[in-house]
Design a protein around this motif. Sequence first.
Motif, PDB file in Angstrom:
ATOM      1  N   LEU A 150       0.826  -1.205   0.000  1.00  0.00           N
ATOM      2  CA  LEU A 150       0.000   0.000   0.000  1.00  0.00           C
ATOM      3  C   LEU A 150       0.864   1.261   0.000  1.00  0.00           C
ATOM      4  CD1 LEU A 150      -2.756  -1.106   2.550  1.00  0.00           C
ATOM      5  CD2 LEU A 150      -2.911  -1.011   0.043  1.00  0.00           C
ATOM      6  N   LEU A 151       1.973   1.216   0.759  1.00  0.00           N
ATOM      7  CA  LEU A 151       2.887   2.354   0.787  1.00  0.00           C
ATOM      8  C   LEU A 151       3.499   2.581  -0.597  1.00  0.00           C
ATOM      9  CD1 LEU A 151       4.425   4.446   2.601  1.00  0.00           C
ATOM     10  CD2 LEU A 151       6.214   2.710   2.833  1.00  0.00           C
ATOM     11  N   GLY A 152       3.953   1.501  -1.235  1.00  0.00           N
ATOM     12  CA  GLY A 152       4.535   1.617  -2.572  1.00  0.00           C
ATOM     13  C   GLY A 152       3.514   2.055  -3.602  1.00  0.00           C
ATOM     14  N   LYS A 156       7.232  11.724  -0.389  1.00  0.00           N
ATOM     15  CA  LYS A 156       8.569  12.198  -0.071  1.00  0.00           C
ATOM     16  C   LYS A 156       9.405  11.051   0.484  1.00  0.00           C
ATOM     17  CE  LYS A 156       7.195  16.969   0.904  1.00  0.00           C
ATOM     18  NZ  LYS A 156       7.166  18.055   1.924  1.00  0.00           N
ATOM     19  N   PRO A 157      10.714  11.034   0.194  1.00  0.00           N
ATOM     20  CA  PRO A 157      11.560   9.924   0.665  1.00  0.00           C
ATOM     21  C   PRO A 157      11.480   9.692   2.166  1.00  0.00           C
ATOM     22  CG  PRO A 157      12.753  11.252  -0.932  1.00  0.00           C
ATOM     23  CD  PRO A 157      11.470  11.976  -0.655  1.00  0.00           C
ATOM     24  N   LEU A 201      10.456   6.276   4.172  1.00  0.00           N
ATOM     25  CA  LEU A 201      11.392   5.698   5.134  1.00  0.00           C
ATOM     26  C   LEU A 201      10.725   5.460   6.483  1.00  0.00           C
ATOM     27  CD1 LEU A 201      14.294   4.833   5.736  1.00  0.00           C
ATOM     28  CD2 LEU A 201      14.784   7.219   6.361  1.00  0.00           C
ATOM     29  N   ILE A 202       9.875   6.396   6.905  1.00  0.00           N
ATOM     30  CA  ILE A 202       9.173   6.224   8.177  1.00  0.00           C
ATOM     31  C   ILE A 202       8.284   4.983   8.129  1.00  0.00           C
ATOM     32  CG2 ILE A 202       7.386   7.208   9.665  1.00  0.00           C
ATOM     33  CD1 ILE A 202       8.544   9.975   9.002  1.00  0.00           C
ATOM     34  N   SER A 219      30.336  12.142  -4.789  1.00  0.00           N
ATOM     35  CA  SER A 219      30.225  13.010  -5.964  1.00  0.00           C
ATOM     36  C   SER A 219      29.292  14.190  -5.723  1.00  0.00           C
ATOM     37  CB  SER A 219      29.744  12.198  -7.168  1.00  0.00           C
ATOM     38  OG  SER A 219      30.639  11.141  -7.441  1.00  0.00           O
ATOM     39  N   GLY A 220      28.840  14.341  -4.478  1.00  0.00           N
ATOM     40  CA  GLY A 220      28.009  15.490  -4.137  1.00  0.00           C
ATOM     41  C   GLY A 220      26.567  15.380  -4.572  1.00  0.00           C
ATOM     42  N   ARG A 221      26.088  14.139  -4.832  1.00  0.00           N
ATOM     43  CA  ARG A 221      24.701  13.952  -5.231  1.00  0.00           C
ATOM     44  C   ARG A 221      23.959  13.231  -4.113  1.00  0.00           C
ATOM     45  NH1 ARG A 221      27.526  12.342  -9.778  1.00  0.00           N
ATOM     46  NH2 ARG A 221      27.123  10.145  -9.363  1.00  0.00           N
ATOM     47  N   LYS A 222      22.654  13.407  -4.069  1.00  0.00           N
ATOM     48  CA  LYS A 222      21.838  12.724  -3.077  1.00  0.00           C
ATOM     49  C   LYS A 222      21.752  11.239  -3.401  1.00  0.00           C
ATOM     50  CE  LYS A 222      18.870  16.654  -1.893  1.00  0.00           C
ATOM     51  NZ  LYS A 222      17.477  17.153  -1.841  1.00  0.00           N
TER      52      LYS A 222
END
Length: 616
Positions: free
Chosen positions: A99-101, A110-111, A115-116, A269-272
């Motif tokens: 259901l979350l997916g 939101k990520p 995660l929560i 590399s400075g990316r999320k």
Amino acid sequence: METSLLLGLTAFLISLAMTPVVRFVAIKKGWVARPREDRWHKKTTALFGGIAIFIGLAVPLFIVADFYTLWTAIALPGRGAPLPSIAAVIGMGAAILFLLGLADDFISLKPQNKLIGQIIVASMVVFLGFRLGWFVSLTLDTMVTLVWIVGITNAFNLLDNMDGLCAGVAMVAALSMAGLYAGFDPAAFFVAVVIAGSCGAFLVYNFNPASIFMGDCGSLVIGFAMAVLSLHHGGFAAGSRLSAFAVPLLILMVPLLDTTLVTVIRLLSGRKASTGGRDHTSHRLVLMGLSEKSAVLFLYGIGAVSGIAGIFVSRSDTMTSPAVIIPVVLAIILMGIYLAQLRVYPEKEFSVLRGRKFTPVLLELTYKRQIMMVILDFGLVAFSYYLAYRLRFSGQDFNYYFQVFLKSLPVIIAVKLIIFYMSGIYSGFWQYISTRDVFQYGRSSFLATVIAISGVTVLFRFQDFSKGVFVLDWILTTAFLLGTRGSFRLFTETMKRKTLAGDHVVIYGAGQGGELLLREILNNKALNINPVGFIDDNPLKIGKKIQGYPIWGSFDQLSELRKKHPVRGVLLSFNSTADENEKAFDAAVRYCRQNGLFLRKFSIQLEPVENWLVNH
């Protein structure tokens, strides 16, 4: 077991039947993924295939699951009751994450919100008594288990980046789990078979070229199910601490490798780390020159090998397991190092490390590599010596001689590394390893073994030592030295060949000049040419190969060759001014003019500096 296999087949058939239904509805409703610059797929593709995976997984689970044990564990916690039904735990957790997916696929959560939700479900699993069993401290083990469940769940989510990859890797890992639990835990064996069946059916539609994607509602379910299933191994691995650690890591090696590689490189590399991209393990394999199918199948193969290794370790004692664990882990680490060197984002790669005080040290480690080779050889020497004892002795004999191994190991390592250094094997470049270097490694390894024998004779008077062990040790050490160096060169050359781009050309002349020309082409991408092979008028050379490139035939057969390959030009590798080559040169000029091909001549010459100064 027969019932489990029947229900696994049921999961397969349900998922197989539901996937085209979901695809039809998704296309009709416009639930599709359209190509984007930061995504890999090139065509509009239906989404929500995870619905079919979940239904195929959930129906057999809910049929077999004992929800009473689940209710008992919730209502009466901490009463010493056995673990609840694993089918019930995975079924309930998978439903929540489905259901979350599904919500994320529809409205893009939101990520942090995703995660929560994952942490809540993972906490539920730990509350019910499932843990990794890696640590004596329950607090530490609980925290690591939470990280493991969330991490593996997201690892499979990240792995869903190429047609057939996530479902196929999950199927291979689930089959490994089935082999792991067969004969030990019928309930876990059943769950593994069901997961494999559901993923295998979806793979029919998801393998390249995919007609449907699973989305988060599928990858989160698969990742969670595999994470919890891997926890269950701790229930019968308590007798072997090494097995408890190694087995889950080995069976889930592919998602762990991909997540670690992507996360580390993105952060450096400075990316999320949570941002999508085309820098996954599969993408890097394609950048090396593999096709999409080949890259996915290659990762299936890694998953199968590491899964089989995990099964072997689970059934072996602590003394035997390192003989399997170390080579597999070493091979995976080397592959990770190879892939990390590929530049996906040239303008950003490893930007966090640039301009720092420690940058010169990192450059030394990255580009000169001698220090890394010493560290690698440190492990290889120790492993070769251990494996020699493992092969020479067995049972109680090995338990006795293991103490001999331990007391002499520091001497062996110190002596061999000193001899390796003094013999000069760290002064060369592994990219250019030659036949001469092969003999040098062999001599260095033999000399190191002789000096090591002398050392243990002086220190221990060779008491309780075996001559056979040192013979095996020399063979293994030499093989590993040459194997690791050879793998470096093989990787470099393979990458050069696979990534060649430009006009297809044929090299006329399969002699020393042709071989030198081929080397120059492979090492100089600025030439922008891609050889398809050689032609040569010497009939004895036809059918042979030079560095893997075939000698197709004589110059007269060039027209036939052009029907098979889009040849745009001819490169002459022989001296066109020599009398015996004038006719061949003239024929090549006429043919290329008549057929619109470009013609270039390769030559090597030493020009006096005086001439250069005059011209400049």
